[in-house]
Design an enzyme around this catalytic site. Structure first.
Site, PDB file in Angstrom:
ATOM      1  N   PHE A 192       0.839  -1.205   0.000  1.00 56.60           N
ATOM      2  CA  PHE A 192       0.000   0.000   0.000  1.00 56.60           C
ATOM      3  C   PHE A 192       0.868   1.247   0.000  1.00 56.60           C
ATOM      4  O   PHE A 192       2.053   1.221   0.342  1.00 56.60           O
ATOM      5  CB  PHE A 192      -0.963   0.005   1.193  1.00 56.60           C
ATOM      6  CG  PHE A 192      -0.297   0.180   2.540  1.00 56.60           C
ATOM      7  CD1 PHE A 192      -0.141   1.444   3.096  1.00 56.60           C
ATOM      8  CD2 PHE A 192       0.176  -0.914   3.244  1.00 56.60           C
ATOM      9  CE1 PHE A 192       0.468   1.606   4.333  1.00 56.60           C
ATOM     10  CE2 PHE A 192       0.792  -0.763   4.479  1.00 56.60           C
ATOM     11  CZ  PHE A 192       0.941   0.497   5.031  1.00 56.60           C
ATOM     12  N   CYS A 193       0.243   2.350  -0.410  1.00 50.90           N
ATOM     13  CA  CYS A 193       0.897   3.652  -0.418  1.00 50.90           C
ATOM     14  C   CYS A 193      -0.197   4.705  -0.295  1.00 50.90           C
ATOM     15  O   CYS A 193      -1.327   4.381   0.063  1.00 50.90           O
ATOM     16  CB  CYS A 193       1.737   3.833  -1.688  1.00 50.90           C
ATOM     17  SG  CYS A 193       0.799   3.630  -3.220  1.00 50.90           S
ATOM     18  N   THR A 194       0.115   5.944  -0.599  1.00 48.35           N
ATOM     19  CA  THR A 194      -0.867   7.017  -0.391  1.00 48.35           C
ATOM     20  C   THR A 194      -2.080   6.881  -1.301  1.00 48.35           C
ATOM     21  O   THR A 194      -3.219   6.877  -0.840  1.00 48.35           O
ATOM     22  CB  THR A 194      -0.208   8.392  -0.619  1.00 48.35           C
ATOM     23  OG1 THR A 194       0.974   8.473   0.168  1.00 48.35           O
ATOM     24  CG2 THR A 194      -1.167   9.515  -0.246  1.00 48.35           C
ATOM     25  N   CYS A 220       2.457   1.484  -4.959  1.00 56.15           N
ATOM     26  CA  CYS A 220       2.212   0.068  -4.701  1.00 56.15           C
ATOM     27  C   CYS A 220       1.834  -0.682  -5.964  1.00 56.15           C
ATOM     28  O   CYS A 220       1.929  -1.908  -6.009  1.00 56.15           O
ATOM     29  CB  CYS A 220       1.185  -0.142  -3.591  1.00 56.15           C
ATOM     30  SG  CYS A 220      -0.300   0.845  -3.660  1.00 56.15           S
ATOM     31  N   ILE A 258      -4.140   4.411   0.615  1.00 56.63           N
ATOM     32  CA  ILE A 258      -4.660   4.788   1.932  1.00 56.63           C
ATOM     33  C   ILE A 258      -5.860   5.726   1.801  1.00 56.63           C
ATOM     34  O   ILE A 258      -6.851   5.605   2.543  1.00 56.63           O
ATOM     35  CB  ILE A 258      -3.556   5.465   2.761  1.00 56.63           C
ATOM     36  CG1 ILE A 258      -2.406   4.491   3.024  1.00 56.63           C
ATOM     37  CG2 ILE A 258      -4.103   5.985   4.091  1.00 56.63           C
ATOM     38  CD1 ILE A 258      -1.135   5.167   3.516  1.00 56.63           C
TER      39      ILE A 258
END
Length: 261
Positions: free
Chosen positions: A182-184, A189, A212
């Protein structure tokens, strides 16, 4: 709040990205939008803000290009424009990994895991096959320090181009597990998950769909602690997608320009 903020990306071949840059910049200037649009032969990555009607007009015009017809930006609102200027640039990569074999515009993406499914898996402590689930944070260390999922793996990388080397150093940590990167907002990702799929980890690899921010939007943020750093003057958003009122700032704040998601 009067200002609409959008972020989006898409990996798609753009051999005409130089000409496209001029077109998109002219349109954004005419609508008085501010933010960053990055273009490369592998795709587009954008963060823009302005009055809602103007932002939607820019996106609708972009969707007239068949390559962007399905673009679905994430939206949030703020009291002021969180960017000082408009920047539209052509770069070698829309998110720098320095790994030329990873080309999402030419490869099948890893399976995308819906936010609700991840929340359910974290509730029950395993995936639907009973396999242990690990969440892998692909962001830079200073971003992770603002907030992350409970128990997430954090390799303290200082830039995304360090991710492949970190995988090689910690590969055994992932073996036999269900890995959710995951990432922002999803862009890092997406590359990370493709790389992870190539490592024969003896378990499924997913990317969190929409990152996220989409997880906040669709679930309200269970199992996430703290806020989510964003690359603009809002600094960090809480689970309600509003500027966080209480921020746990890292000791060293090496904030980057708004070029990552």
């Amino acid at each position: 709040m009067p200002v609409l903020n959008i972020s989006s990306y898409k990996f798609v071949p753009l051999p005409d990205c130089a000409a496209l840059r001029d077109q998109l910049q002219e349109r954004a200037l005419a609508l008085n939008l501010k933010g960053t649009v990055l273009l490369a032969e592998e795709g587009i990555n954008l963060f823009l803000a302005g009055p809602g009607e103007a932002v939607h007009a820019w996106v609708n015009a972009l969707r007239q290009d068949a390559r962007f017809a399905d673009l679905a930006p994430k939206e949030s609102w703020s009291a002021a424009v969180p960017f000082k200027k408009l920047l539209v640039k052509v770069k070698p990569e829309i998110i720098r990994m320095n790994h030329p074999t990873i080309r999402p515009d030419q490869q099948a993406r890893a399976p995308a895991l819906p936010a609700a499914t991840l929340a359910r898996w974290l509730d029950q402590g395993h995936d639907d096959e009973g396999r242990p689930v690990v969440t892998l944070d692909t962001r830079n260390a200073f971003e992770v320090d603002y907030g992350t999922f409970e128990g997430a793996i954090d390799w303290r990388i200082s830039k995304f181009s360090e991710f492949p080397e970190a995988v090689q150093a910690h590969r055994e940590e992932l073996m036999g597990k269900t890995v959710v990167s995951f990432c922002t907002g999803g862009i890092r990702c997406e590359k990370a998950a493709i790389y992870l799929q190539q490592q024969d980890l003896d378990g499924p690899v997913y990317q969190l769909e929409g990152g996220i921010l989409k997880y906040f939007e669709e679930t309200g943020g269970p199992h996430y602690q703290g806020s989510c750093f964003v690359f603009d003057q809002r600094e960090a958003l809480g689970a309600a997608l509003e500027p966080a009122t209480e921020i746990q700032r890292p000791a060293s704040e090496a904030h980057r320009a708004p070029a990552s998601s």
